[in-house]
Design an enzyme around this catalytic site. Sequence first.
Site, PDB file in Angstrom:
ATOM      1  N   CYS A  88       0.702  -1.217   0.106  1.00  0.00           N
ATOM      2  CA  CYS A  88      -0.196  -0.142   0.062  1.00  0.00           C
ATOM      3  C   CYS A  88       0.744   1.201  -0.055  1.00  0.00           C
ATOM      4  O   CYS A  88       1.530   1.356   0.856  1.00  0.00           O
ATOM      5  CB  CYS A  88      -0.998   0.152   1.329  1.00  0.00           C
ATOM      6  SG  CYS A  88      -2.093   1.455   1.366  1.00  0.00           S
ATOM      7  N   HIS A  89       0.897   1.987  -1.158  1.00  0.00           N
ATOM      8  CA  HIS A  89       1.514   3.194  -0.956  1.00  0.00           C
ATOM      9  C   HIS A  89       1.121   4.370  -1.975  1.00  0.00           C
ATOM     10  O   HIS A  89       1.453   5.614  -1.528  1.00  0.00           O
ATOM     11  CB  HIS A  89       2.998   2.817  -1.988  1.00  0.00           C
ATOM     12  CG  HIS A  89       2.794   2.843  -3.446  1.00  0.00           C
ATOM     13  ND1 HIS A  89       2.559   1.777  -3.967  1.00  0.00           N
ATOM     14  CD2 HIS A  89       3.313   3.655  -4.335  1.00  0.00           C
ATOM     15  CE1 HIS A  89       2.556   1.846  -5.140  1.00  0.00           C
ATOM     16  NE2 HIS A  89       2.949   3.017  -5.468  1.00  0.00           N
ATOM     17  N   ARG A  90       0.129   4.156  -2.554  1.00  0.00           N
ATOM     18  CA  ARG A  90      -0.394   5.301  -3.280  1.00  0.00           C
ATOM     19  C   ARG A  90      -1.270   6.305  -2.615  1.00  0.00           C
ATOM     20  O   ARG A  90      -1.752   6.087  -1.518  1.00  0.00           O
ATOM     21  CB  ARG A  90      -1.517   4.734  -4.347  1.00  0.00           C
ATOM     22  CG  ARG A  90      -0.779   3.994  -5.551  1.00  0.00           C
ATOM     23  CD  ARG A  90      -1.778   4.028  -6.743  1.00  0.00           C
ATOM     24  NE  ARG A  90      -1.224   3.066  -7.724  1.00  0.00           N
ATOM     25  CZ  ARG A  90      -0.556   3.649  -8.744  1.00  0.00           C
ATOM     26  NH1 ARG A  90      -0.498   5.043  -8.882  1.00  0.00           N
ATOM     27  NH2 ARG A  90       0.028   2.786  -9.713  1.00  0.00           N
ATOM     28  N   ALA A  91      -1.007   7.612  -2.907  1.00  0.00           N
ATOM     29  CA  ALA A  91      -1.354   8.760  -2.274  1.00  0.00           C
ATOM     30  C   ALA A  91      -2.884   8.651  -1.627  1.00  0.00           C
ATOM     31  O   ALA A  91      -3.485   9.073  -0.807  1.00  0.00           O
ATOM     32  CB  ALA A  91      -1.272  10.134  -2.632  1.00  0.00           C
ATOM     33  N   ASP A 124      -2.125  -1.771  -4.056  1.00  0.00           N
ATOM     34  CA  ASP A 124      -2.636  -0.652  -4.890  1.00  0.00           C
ATOM     35  C   ASP A 124      -1.547  -0.350  -6.089  1.00  0.00           C
ATOM     36  O   ASP A 124      -1.523   0.877  -6.709  1.00  0.00           O
ATOM     37  CB  ASP A 124      -3.034   0.744  -4.090  1.00  0.00           C
ATOM     38  CG  ASP A 124      -1.738   1.043  -3.144  1.00  0.00           C
ATOM     39  OD1 ASP A 124      -0.490   0.646  -3.321  1.00  0.00           O
ATOM     40  OD2 ASP A 124      -2.052   2.107  -2.332  1.00  0.00           O
TER      41      ASP A 124
END
Length: 361
Positions: free
Chosen positions: A206-209, A282
């Site tokens: 999980c990393h997307r803004a 993501d």
Amino acid sequence: MKIVTIVGARPQFIKAAAVSRCLRNEFADRVTEILVHTGQHYDDNMSTVFFEELDIPHPKYNLEISGGHHGAMTGRMLEAVEKVLLGETPDWVLIYGDTNSTLAGALAAVKLHVPVAHVEAGLRSFNMRMPEEVNRIVSDRVSSLLFCPTETAVRNLANEGILTGVHNVGDVMYDVALYYREQAKRQSSVLRDLGLASGGFALATCHRAENTDDPKRLSEIVSALAEISKQMPVVLPLHPRTRKLIAGNGLDDKLGSVIVADPIPFLDMVALEQAARVILTDSGGVQKEAFFYGVPCVTMRDETEWVETVELGWNKVVGAEYERIIAAVRNLSIGVMASRPYGDGAATPRIISAILENCID
């Protein structure tokens, strides 16, 4: 011929590894590659280790630009890349993907009248709130050669009136997956180190803004992963920024028994992907890697650029809602491999050959 390659983030290092290897092994007498690392991913686990593991030549230039808002970061990169290009005077600038590094490289080059070759062109989420969507649209618009991974990407460009210089070469990431999959099985000890059984755990990223910067979405994802961890181990490698936001939103305690790890070296990540029962992510790249390795994927976004993985039944797009994430994992199904939408694993030589054919001596 001289090519300046601009990279700055983990997915770009992986793609550049394939192209750089081919340049060194098969085209060294015709092409000089100058590697520029913007510094966008600065953590050793997300940068230095990749150059070592993937045998990528160390960059001639490390601009060490990271952090800050998108405009500030891209502006600093643009200024620094322009200086490099003025000094190197390349024949081509090669960019990958959809990051701020991609956009800065494209803009710096086109303003100096240096032709741009864009690997992974034509992808669209049709969500202009995503910084990546803006980056990829602008980069495609100013590129002279657009290397598409799929026919869908070609159609997206055609719908925007971009027809010249477009090549469906296949996906460089598939080249990489084929090259490293057996090596990862042989060399990685990550399953043993984490006490995991093949086919008996979930891998999550999980990393997307859109997820990390929204406290509600982040909380739903964390809660869902914690619930899944009651049924099987869940491994969650965390980008330093995501870890900070989880802590800042008071979600540490909600993680329960989730196995939280630092960013994982490439070969260990490939080993985990191949052995997972399910992947929740993501990340665009991880969605494809799940498909390449025949592992069901649950995409925690509202859309995906990799529509082929959904159409073939390997990927469920569920957003960031707790119940939908849980239901997707509970009702896992295996898709079909009726076609090869990402090519035959030979995208890299096609890319280099096309650049050479378009070089003006």
